[in-house]
Enzyme design. Sequence first.
Site, PDB file in Angstrom:
ATOM      1  CB  SER A   1      78.254  76.413 -16.857  1.00 24.86           C
ATOM      2  OG  SER A   1      77.017  77.077 -17.049  1.00 24.86           O
ATOM      3  CG  ASP A   2      74.947  71.019 -19.333  1.00 25.80           C
ATOM      4  OD1 ASP A   2      74.019  71.679 -19.863  1.00 25.80           O
ATOM      5  OD2 ASP A   2      75.046  69.779 -19.461  1.00 25.80           O
ATOM      6  CD1 TRP A   3      70.350  76.487 -20.406  1.00 23.22           C
ATOM      7  CD2 TRP A   3      72.471  76.035 -20.984  1.00 23.22           C
ATOM      8  NE1 TRP A   3      70.688  77.288 -21.484  1.00 23.22           N
ATOM      9  CE2 TRP A   3      71.964  77.042 -21.862  1.00 23.22           C
ATOM     10  CE3 TRP A   3      73.793  75.647 -21.156  1.00 23.22           C
ATOM     11  CZ2 TRP A   3      72.725  77.612 -22.887  1.00 23.22           C
ATOM     12  CZ3 TRP A   3      74.554  76.222 -22.190  1.00 23.22           C
ATOM     13  CH2 TRP A   3      74.019  77.167 -23.021  1.00 23.22           C
ATOM     14  N   GLY A   4      72.820  75.425 -15.690  1.00 23.29           N
ATOM     15  CA  GLY A   4      72.612  75.198 -14.262  1.00 23.29           C
ATOM     16  C   GLY A   4      73.700  74.366 -13.602  1.00 23.29           C
ATOM     17  CB  ALA A   5      76.666  72.666 -14.821  1.00 22.67           C
TER      18      ALA A   5
END
Length: 763
Positions: free
Chosen positions: A281-285
Amino acid sequence: MRFIIEAAPIAALASLCAGQNSSTIPSEVPLYGDSPPVYPSPVGNGTSNEAWASSYSRARALVRQMTLEEKANITRGYTGKCVGNSGAIPRLDIPPLCFADAPDGIRGQEFVSAFPAGIHVAATFDRDLMYRYGHALGAEYRGKGINVALGPVAGPLGRVARGGRNWEGLSADPYLAGIGMGAITKGIQDTGVISTPKHWLLNEQEFRRRESDLGDAVSSNVDDRTIHELYAFPFANAFREGAACTMCSYQKANNSYGCQNSKLLNGLLKTEFGFEGFVVSDWGAHHSGVASANAGLDMVMPDGGYWGKNLTEAVNNGSVSTERIDDMATRILASWYQLKQDENFPAVGVYSNTVKHQPIEVQDDHPELIREIGSAGTVLVKNVNNTLPLHNPKFLSVYGYDATVKSTPWQNPSRFGGGYEVNFGWNTLNGTMITGGGSGSNTPSYVISPFHAISDRIAKNRGTIRWDFESENPYPPYVNSEACLVFVNAYASESFDRTTLTDEFSDNLIQNVAANCTNTIVVIHSAGIRTVDTWISHPNITAVLFAGLPGQESGNSLVDILYGDVAPSGKLPYTIAKQEGDYGALLNSSVSFDYFPQDDFEEGLYIDYRAFDKNNIEPRFEFGFGLTYTTFEYADLSISPIANGTAEYPNPDVAIVQGGHPQLWEAVLTVTANITNTGNLTAAEVAQLYVGIPDAPVRQLRGFDKVYIDPGKSVTASFTLARRDLSVWDVVSQQWRLQRGSYEVWVGASSRDLRLNGTFTVG
Ligand SMILES: *[C@@H]1O[C@H](CO)[C@@H](O)[C@H](O)[C@H]1NC(C)=O
Ligand SMILES: *[C@@H]1O[C@H](CO)[C@@H](O)[C@H](O)[C@H]1NC(C)=O
Ligand SMILES: *[C@@H]1O[C@H](CO)[C@@H](O)[C@H](O)[C@H]1NC(C)=O
Ligand SMILES: *[C@@H]1O[C@H](CO)[C@@H](O)[C@H](O)[C@H]1NC(C)=O
Ligand SMILES: *[C@@H]1O[C@H](CO)[C@@H](O)[C@H](O)[C@H]1NC(C)=O
Ligand SMILES: *[C@@H]1O[C@H](CO)[C@@H](O)[C@H](O)[C@H]1NC(C)=O
Ligand SMILES: *[C@@H]1O[C@H](CO)[C@@H](O)[C@H](O)[C@H]1NC(C)=O
Ligand SMILES: *[C@@H]1O[C@H](CO)[C@@H](O)[C@H](O)[C@H]1NC(C)=O
Ligand SMILES: *[C@@H]1O[C@H](CO)[C@@H](O)[C@H](O)[C@H]1NC(C)=O
Ligand SMILES: *[C@@H]1O[C@H](CO)[C@@H](O)[C@H](O)[C@H]1NC(C)=O
Ligand SMILES: *[C@@H]1O[C@H](CO)[C@@H](O)[C@H](O)[C@H]1NC(C)=O
Ligand SMILES: *[C@@H]1O[C@H](CO)[C@@H](O)[C@H](O)[C@H]1NC(C)=O
């Protein structure tokens, strides 16, 4: 409710769902985009080739020894030394994987190189330099013990002219971007570092890319054909070259969040492209537990998100299958084996500034490569009466904030510790710009500014240099000055889109210098498109260079061009309009304050030059344009279809491998042209091949060949086109299809300087 998350086959536990509180959802929700459900998640099996098969069999053996808690542990992130750190299994000697930014050099560390940004590399149109760029980057990551490099970037592709991150990616053209994505991925992975093409997919703007107080993230609503022929197209090259990781994006795609979008992950990525690696995942996605797992996400960053203990619980109660969590763990470990990171991979060598440590120097001979790419991606767009190259000038004047480094470049020491907002890119407004801002920025060990490099040359020549870096209306040039060099830039960064493609201060500065200097040379460092019509026709402006985002050797790269040691050969990887309005609806990002903002990609395939061609708008400088210090003639177009290439569809009995159907990559056409250097110095020409596919944009780049030619000599430029390059995505049959009929072919020096043409027929 399809606008929250698409229906998973297994009912999600309420506690695992990140869906909105339904009573807060406005009743009138526009439902343009609708992402079809694709379940179950394909199980990776390593059938792409023998190396993957072996990596999978080793990974499976290891996963068999793991408890459920251990499997869940390697699918999540922990706070640690790196930007991302996956969970380890000490019992089985499985180390945490270290993830780091950025696509153009390791961010936030010492003794690393600041490479040119992606868009600058694309402007070289040079496959060899693209590969060497990836390889040098990979070597630095490996040297620091970083397992996973978070790049290269093809999302954003560059749909929106003012997009904040377009410069991290390669080009608004999917073919050029694809060649770069493939070459850079191969380069990185040849060093044993996992490459992460990102952001998968349709991540074309910064405004509302994430959820916020305003509501959900923006939804990129895109039709199936456009997804295939534009946005997924360049990723395919990276997968074809074996990319072992990809990063899903923040925003929604057709109203389903990128990291729980089963069509994009289970469907496009893991079925059509046969992806064997893992999705991070993108960071915090992360927006859900069960839904993201079943939609094909394999690892969450930077922490446990909705997984961790919740994921083990979901497996225990049957919401997520054992097969799925085994597949997640297997994909992660298979990728680790595939890159041979189980053998002698260096220990993690990244540090925060608060810890005194032995520096690990990884720069090697990369400065030479950076200097070469810096020159090769510099684009000459105006050169009246051979103003350039300079002939050993004795007296130069230098103007503008972009000529030199800032007097206090290192304001915040935490930048060495991987600080996000404080890296170099964010602080260049008053200094020379070598890259853009945000997580895609890099951290130079040093910067050779234009002023520094020009001073060195002047000093060698016992000349004189005068400067003013501050004033918008500098002192008139000294009467003996042979040329006035003006340096301006156009900044862009992650987190926000640009509000203009020009700025008044810089335009005034240029015009004020030109009013007083008959030989004014403008150099623009820009993070993408920069319009120039306010002054481009000024008679005293004799030469203009788009010097891109060249990295730490900026000044040396530029001086090599200015003094003619290297002839310019860069070509624009985007279209520069005469006026900003010419980009139409694609000038700005979509600005909606709705709770569920919808961004309909109504233009379909028509972005950048495809749109200018379709709408008959004359650009100032077209895609593919760039001058040099000599002239070339084109002759003898030869078009040779390969006999067996005319089947309408690839053979359905052939198994998919990573990168898609193998026959999509088979050559079906070769084209050659004879190019002669008709001037009097050696230079490279980027010969470009455009194809008019029936029922597709007027013309699309489908080949390029950068050829070095001595004066008076000729070289044969050749282009090999694969089945994919001549196919359209048939939404009915859900396959790539060669069109029946007549294809037009052009070979030339830009998308509008077409020197040769011909046709061939598929029938
Ligand atoms: C949902 O939102 C309403 C209105 O804001 C609030 O009263 C209610 O407690 C919320 N329910 C949950 C489960 O959060
Ligand atoms: C491996 O996976 C691919 C893609 O899911 C599938 O097409 C292929 O049939 C599978 N092969 C085996 C042997 O399971
Ligand atoms: C999970 O990963 C963390 C972080 O690497 C590690 O400290 C912990 O021991 C791991 N848990 C298990 C069960 O291996
Ligand atoms: C698990 O779910 C709960 C909500 O039920 C959430 O608060 C927590 O952050 C989740 N993640 C982890 C890693 O436990
Ligand atoms: C370029 O050179 C020609 C021939 O010397 C001259 O007539 C013309 O004015 C020059 N153009 C400019 C813009 O200096
Ligand atoms: C230079 O920086 C100052 C503040 O440090 C700012 O006010 C000014 O706008 C900047 N100039 C340019 C051209 O960006
Ligand atoms: C060009 O520069 C000369 C010398 O300073 C000046 O006299 C002339 O006005 C300038 N031309 C323009 C159009 O500004
Ligand atoms: C410089 O240009 C300005 C106009 O911007 C003009 O007023 C001034 O006289 C010029 N100076 C010289 C020395 O040409
Ligand atoms: C076409 O011919 C090439 C070279 O002989 C061969 O490798 C390829 O498999 C053939 N492709 C098809 C679709 O038959
Ligand atoms: C290429 O063109 C040049 C100039 O027209 C000609 O002299 C040369 O023979 C040509 N070369 C080939 C390989 O056709
Ligand atoms: C070489 O080319 C330059 C620029 O076109 C020209 O000024 C010069 O006269 C040429 N020299 C010869 C020997 O042809
Ligand atoms: C090449 O272009 C010319 C002019 O646009 C056109 O007349 C001609 O038909 C084209 N030739 C082919 C073979 O397409």
